[in-house]
Design a protein around this motif. Structure first.
Motif, mmCIF file in Angstrom:
data_model
loop_
_atom_site.group_PDB
_atom_site.id
_atom_site.type_symbol
_atom_site.label_atom_id
_atom_site.label_comp_id
_atom_site.label_asym_id
_atom_site.label_seq_id
_atom_site.Cartn_x
_atom_site.Cartn_y
_atom_site.Cartn_z
ATOM 1 N N SER A 97 0.897 -1.299 -0.042
ATOM 2 C CA SER A 97 0.145 0.168 -0.050
ATOM 3 C C SER A 97 0.988 1.319 0.124
ATOM 4 O O SER A 97 1.954 1.443 0.702
ATOM 5 N N PRO A 98 0.355 2.316 -0.900
ATOM 6 C CA PRO A 98 1.261 3.294 -0.819
ATOM 7 C C PRO A 98 1.182 4.265 0.633
ATOM 8 O O PRO A 98 0.057 4.136 1.435
ATOM 9 N N THR A 99 2.437 4.853 0.947
ATOM 10 C CA THR A 99 2.231 5.656 2.117
ATOM 11 C C THR A 99 2.667 7.166 1.973
ATOM 12 O O THR A 99 1.903 7.832 2.978
ATOM 13 N N HIS A 100 2.912 7.495 1.026
ATOM 14 C CA HIS A 100 3.181 8.951 0.931
ATOM 15 C C HIS A 100 2.274 9.498 -0.131
ATOM 16 O O HIS A 100 1.761 10.676 -0.135
ATOM 17 N N LEU A 101 2.366 9.032 -1.451
ATOM 18 C CA LEU A 101 1.601 9.537 -2.521
ATOM 19 C C LEU A 101 1.058 8.341 -3.229
ATOM 20 O O LEU A 101 2.200 7.407 -3.919
ATOM 21 N N PRO A 102 -0.182 8.005 -3.818
ATOM 22 C CA PRO A 102 -0.382 6.801 -4.590
ATOM 23 C C PRO A 102 -0.134 7.042 -5.960
ATOM 24 O O PRO A 102 0.344 8.407 -6.405
ATOM 25 N N PRO A 103 -0.072 5.999 -6.967
ATOM 26 C CA PRO A 103 0.226 6.242 -8.314
ATOM 27 C C PRO A 103 -0.772 7.036 -9.116
ATOM 28 O O PRO A 103 -2.111 6.846 -8.566
#
Length: 294
Positions: A97-103
């Motif tokens: 899972s993304p933690t800072h910025l999703p794709p």
């Protein structure tokens, strides 16, 4: 307040589910707003104030034909699509899972359509489904705070990020934009709903079925990056303009994440919904059958 794109004209929507009627905004406002939705977005705050005080009982009302509904923001300057924004979908896709910025990628406007359509499956394609909450920007936004983000969202609608997985993943680098932008691959609608009409704008059920069989079901409270977080984060990188479209991500249950993988076939019907907003209905045909009928 619900607003629809009916024959490329902006209309206020009244009436209960299944019996909706429309009020032409340009006619009702004596030409002050409209006639199309593109021009309406640039004056969204003024329109909202006018609509809040408008006497619906005095207006000419006509039935809404769903076959004549188009995408609620048909010609946005920018389209943003967010990937891996639900934990379980990230896991079924084989990613953390993304933690800072999703794709973030784009879907091209030529793929836009209204809520009830027939979609052609590209020859030898592996066509998948991704039901998503779609947010439409109503005010220009640059480097805004998360606490102010909802003030820049005009309305919410239902979207399908239909995806042809072979094109999407073909190397040497993935082609997300192309794989997700065949004609009819971005149905949206049936109309725009104001966040304040919803019991909880951050907790909406969304899902889809194929020929009545459940494929996806989730809640937008499960978004890793909420609508307000997405709008604020995007605004720190780009300027968001009225009418811009944000596909916020899909929950688990896509065909590519199943074992065995499962993709859409000619003759199947995909029904998608979000509670409090509405439904989409897509029927799929093969490229060869489409050519034979044209």
């Amino acid at each position: 307040m619900r607003i629809a794109n009916h024959d490329d004209r902006a209309v206020l929507v009244t009436g209960d589910s299944g019996a909706e009627q429309g009020i032409d905004i340009a006619t009702a406002s004596d030409g002050r707003f409209g006639p199309d939705l593109v021009s309406v977005y640039d004056r969204w705050s003024e329109l909202a104030d006018w609509a809040a005080s408008f006497d619906v009982s005095s207006a000419d009302i006509s039935p809404i034909d769903r076959a004549r509904l188009g995408a609620p923001s048909p010609r946005p300057r920018q389209v943003f699509a967010v990937g891996l924004n639900y934990d379980e979908h990230a896991a079924e896709s084989g990613f953390e899972s993304p933690t800072h910025l999703p794709p973030v990628f784009t879907k091209y406007v030529s793929s836009f359509s209204g809520p009830d359509t027939t979609v052609v499956i590209p020859e030898n394609g592996a066509v998948d489904w991704e039901v998503e909450l779609v947010a439409i920007i109503g005010r220009e936004a640059t480097d805004i705070a998360e606490s102010d983000a909802w003030d820049h969202v005009a309305r919410l609608t239902v979207g399908q990020d239909i995806s042809e997985r072979i094109t999407q993943t073909r190397g040497p680098a993935p082609q997300f934009g192309l794989g997700k932008s065949f004609p009819g691959f971005s149905p949206q609608g049936p109309w725009l709903v104001t966040p304040d009409e919803l019991a909880d704008r951050d907790d909406l059920e969304l899902g889809c079925t194929i020929d009545g069989e459940d494929m996806q079901k989730g809640r937008t409270r499960e978004l890793i990056f909420s609508v307000s977080q997405l709008v604020a984060t995007l605004s720190r990188n780009v300027t968001l303009y009225p009418g811009d479209v944000i596909f916020t991500g899909t929950p688990s249950g896509v065909g590519a994440g199943r074992d065995p993988k499962r993709f859409l076939a000619p003759g199947e019907r995909l029904d998608s919904w979000i509670s409090g907003i509405g439904e989409l209905h897509q029927t799929f045909v093969s490229a060869t059958s489409q050519e034979a009928s044209s």
